[in-house]
Motif scaffolding. Structure first.
Motif, PDB file in Angstrom:
ATOM      1  N   UNK A 146       0.908  -1.110   0.061  1.00 38.16           N
ATOM      2  CA  UNK A 146      -0.003  -0.148   0.110  1.00 38.16           C
ATOM      3  C   UNK A 146       0.908   1.255   0.096  1.00 38.16           C
ATOM      4  N   UNK A 147       1.939   1.349   0.671  1.00 41.21           N
ATOM      5  CA  UNK A 147       2.787   2.292   0.759  1.00 41.21           C
ATOM      6  C   UNK A 147       3.403   2.839  -0.470  1.00 41.21           C
ATOM      7  N   UNK A 148       3.901   1.619  -1.337  1.00 33.94           N
ATOM      8  CA  UNK A 148       4.329   1.667  -2.755  1.00 33.94           C
ATOM      9  C   UNK A 148       3.431   2.504  -3.537  1.00 33.94           C
ATOM     10  N   UNK A 182      11.633  -3.561 -11.202  1.00 35.29           N
ATOM     11  CA  UNK A 182      11.688  -3.913  -9.610  1.00 35.29           C
ATOM     12  C   UNK A 182      12.800  -2.973  -9.180  1.00 35.29           C
ATOM     13  N   UNK A 183      13.516  -2.568  -9.757  1.00 33.20           N
ATOM     14  CA  UNK A 183      14.877  -1.918  -9.277  1.00 33.20           C
ATOM     15  C   UNK A 183      14.544  -0.302  -9.519  1.00 33.20           C
ATOM     16  N   UNK A 184      13.679  -0.017  -9.968  1.00 32.37           N
ATOM     17  CA  UNK A 184      13.690   1.555 -10.574  1.00 32.37           C
ATOM     18  C   UNK A 184      13.722   2.383  -8.947  1.00 32.37           C
ATOM     19  N   UNK A 185      13.037   1.886  -8.278  1.00 32.19           N
ATOM     20  CA  UNK A 185      12.889   2.852  -7.004  1.00 32.19           C
ATOM     21  C   UNK A 185      14.256   2.736  -6.380  1.00 32.19           C
ATOM     22  N   UNK A 186      14.937   1.658  -6.258  1.00 30.63           N
ATOM     23  CA  UNK A 186      16.203   1.817  -5.763  1.00 30.63           C
ATOM     24  C   UNK A 186      16.976   2.921  -6.623  1.00 30.63           C
ATOM     25  N   UNK A 187      17.052   2.678  -7.975  1.00 29.82           N
ATOM     26  CA  UNK A 187      17.720   3.600  -8.826  1.00 29.82           C
ATOM     27  C   UNK A 187      17.420   5.109  -8.725  1.00 29.82           C
ATOM     28  N   UNK A 188      16.116   5.467  -8.503  1.00 31.74           N
ATOM     29  CA  UNK A 188      15.862   6.805  -8.074  1.00 31.74           C
ATOM     30  C   UNK A 188      16.541   7.352  -7.140  1.00 31.74           C
ATOM     31  N   UNK A 198      14.041  -5.998   6.270  1.00 32.28           N
ATOM     32  CA  UNK A 198      14.580  -6.100   4.856  1.00 32.28           C
ATOM     33  C   UNK A 198      13.551  -6.450   3.951  1.00 32.28           C
ATOM     34  N   UNK A 199      12.544  -7.211   4.176  1.00 33.11           N
ATOM     35  CA  UNK A 199      11.387  -7.972   3.362  1.00 33.11           C
ATOM     36  C   UNK A 199      10.591  -6.633   3.281  1.00 33.11           C
ATOM     37  N   UNK A 200      10.145  -5.775   4.097  1.00 33.27           N
ATOM     38  CA  UNK A 200       9.389  -4.903   4.012  1.00 33.27           C
ATOM     39  C   UNK A 200      10.077  -3.725   2.935  1.00 33.27           C
ATOM     40  N   UNK A 201      11.401  -3.556   3.182  1.00 33.16           N
ATOM     41  CA  UNK A 201      12.192  -2.511   2.229  1.00 33.16           C
ATOM     42  C   UNK A 201      11.998  -2.880   0.810  1.00 33.16           C
ATOM     43  N   UNK A 202      12.372  -4.419   0.422  1.00 36.74           N
ATOM     44  CA  UNK A 202      12.275  -4.868  -0.821  1.00 36.74           C
ATOM     45  C   UNK A 202      11.022  -4.839  -1.526  1.00 36.74           C
ATOM     46  N   UNK A 203      10.005  -5.306  -0.519  1.00 37.98           N
ATOM     47  CA  UNK A 203       8.612  -5.125  -1.243  1.00 37.98           C
ATOM     48  C   UNK A 203       8.316  -3.830  -1.684  1.00 37.98           C
ATOM     49  N   UNK A 204       8.337  -2.946  -0.583  1.00 41.77           N
ATOM     50  CA  UNK A 204       8.061  -1.513  -0.681  1.00 41.77           C
ATOM     51  C   UNK A 204       8.726  -0.779  -1.997  1.00 41.77           C
ATOM     52  N   UNK A 205       9.948  -1.068  -2.078  1.00 40.63           N
ATOM     53  CA  UNK A 205      10.873  -0.352  -3.031  1.00 40.63           C
ATOM     54  C   UNK A 205      10.556  -1.084  -4.363  1.00 40.63           C
TER      55      UNK A 205
END
Length: 354
Positions: free
Chosen positions: A78-80, A179-185, A229-236
């Motif tokens: 939901x936060x994503x 799936x990596x775009x959030x981290x890339x941003x 870590x799971x929360x971070x990965x799912x969210x981002x």
């Protein structure tokens, strides 16, 4: 007030009554202005900013209330979506759709962008302004610069490194890469702080640091390390997919330009953009960017006016013989993915240079 050169509004030509008078764009602009579609919508943005802020607060409240629970994965998803809506609000603020003046727009953009979701306002403004000025231009639009993906057969032939391998299968890898775009941003935002051309680097850096500190502290204080870590990965990851779902239909698979092939402003914006048809739900999910043609022609037009402008722009394009492309959401993704697959042919058949 004349927009600064680092503003998306600067990408648009002069308003009616200036040197553009008599051009195709000037005549269209007069119709849009006479229809009152460039007027601010303070009530809409008061409600929208309030709703997005409330949704963000409710997500974090649910996060704190649930505590050590695997139901936090639902909160992360939901936060994503909410982060995506915050990004859309920051986009509208940067285009001066919300505030007329630069100063409040910068303040709002940095609050929602840097502090809210960990995205540098200054980095994004620089990149997005260049995109608006020359959409889908292979040398001038950073959104179609060959990096991991290639956007034309010429880029495929000249590709090197990871792009040379990924380009062969990029239509199939596009969604996984999102799936990596959030981290890339986030990474791109931090890297941009090293650029001496960025204004207010210290402020931008402090706000980004504040976001990351609060975000990571919340995760690792409330949750055990594994769940955090799971929360971070799912969210981002889902945040990146949502951003890709918003922006991919806009220009991917539309004609690209090279060299001096820029045409006039109106055709440069219309021919390289794609509209996505749909109702209110589509408008909300895509933040009004499903009316991409109208947004590119009038970047400062408030989002709620884009749907009304569509009828005027579409009719005018028919009058002057300019193709106006609009399709459904699913079809827009099909067209983008087919284009990605097609331009990878030189890499798959071995005709690309070594």
């Amino acid at each position: 007030m004349t927009p600064p050169m680092n503003s998306p509004a600067a990408a648009a030509p002069a308003s009616p009554g200036t040197a553009e008078t008599g051009s195709d764009y000037a005549r269209l602009s007069r119709r849009i202005t006479e229809a009152g579609l460039l007027r601010r919508c303070p009530r809409h943005y008061t409600l929208r900013l309030g709703a997005v802020g409330l949704a963000l607060g409710l997500c974090w409240a649910a996060f704190l209330a649930l505590g050590d629970s695997w139901w936090q994965v639902v909160v992360a998803a939901a936060l994503a979506l909410v982060f995506g809506q915050v990004a859309l609000v920051a986009h509208d603020i940067a285009h001066r759709q919300v505030f007329r003046l630069r100063r409040p727009s910068e303040i709002g953009g940095r609050i929602f962008g840097n502090l809210g979701i960990g995205m540098s306002y200054g980095w994004w403004m620089n990149k997005h302004t260049r995109h608006h000025a020359n959409p889908n231009h292979e040398e001038l639009d950073p959104d179609v610069a060959p990096d991991i993906l290639v956007w034309s057969t010429e880029q495929a032939r000249n590709s090197r490194g990871p792009a040379r391998f990924i380009g062969r299968y990029q239509a199939y890898l596009f969604l996984p890469l999102l799936l990596l775009e959030g981290f890339n941003l986030h990474v791109s935002s931090v890297r941009a702080l090293r650029s001496p051309s960025m204004r207010s680097r210290r402020l931008e850096g402090a706000l980004l640091l504040g976001h990351f500190a609060l975000y990571l502290s919340a995760l690792f204080v409330v949750l055990p390390p594994g769940k955090a870590v799971v929360f971070l990965l799912v969210h981002q990851a889902l945040f990146g997919v949502y951003l890709g779902a918003i922006f991919a239909p806009n220009h991917k698979g539309m004609p690209t330009l090279t060299g001096d092939d820029r045409t006039d402003f109106l055709r440069r914006q219309v021919l390289t953009s794609r509209n996505v048809s749909g109702g209110l739900l589509t408008d909300v999910a895509l933040g009004g960017l499903n009316h991409q043609i109208e947004h590119h022609l009038f970047p400062s037009m408030p989002t709620p006016h884009l749907r009304r402008a569509r009828a005027i722009v579409r009719s005018y394009c028919a009058e002057i013989g300019v193709p106006y492309h609009e399709t459904g959401l699913v079809q827009s993704y099909r067209e983008a993915l087919r284009h990605l697959h097609r331009v990878g042919v030189p890499l798959r058949d071995g005709s690309a240079g070594s």
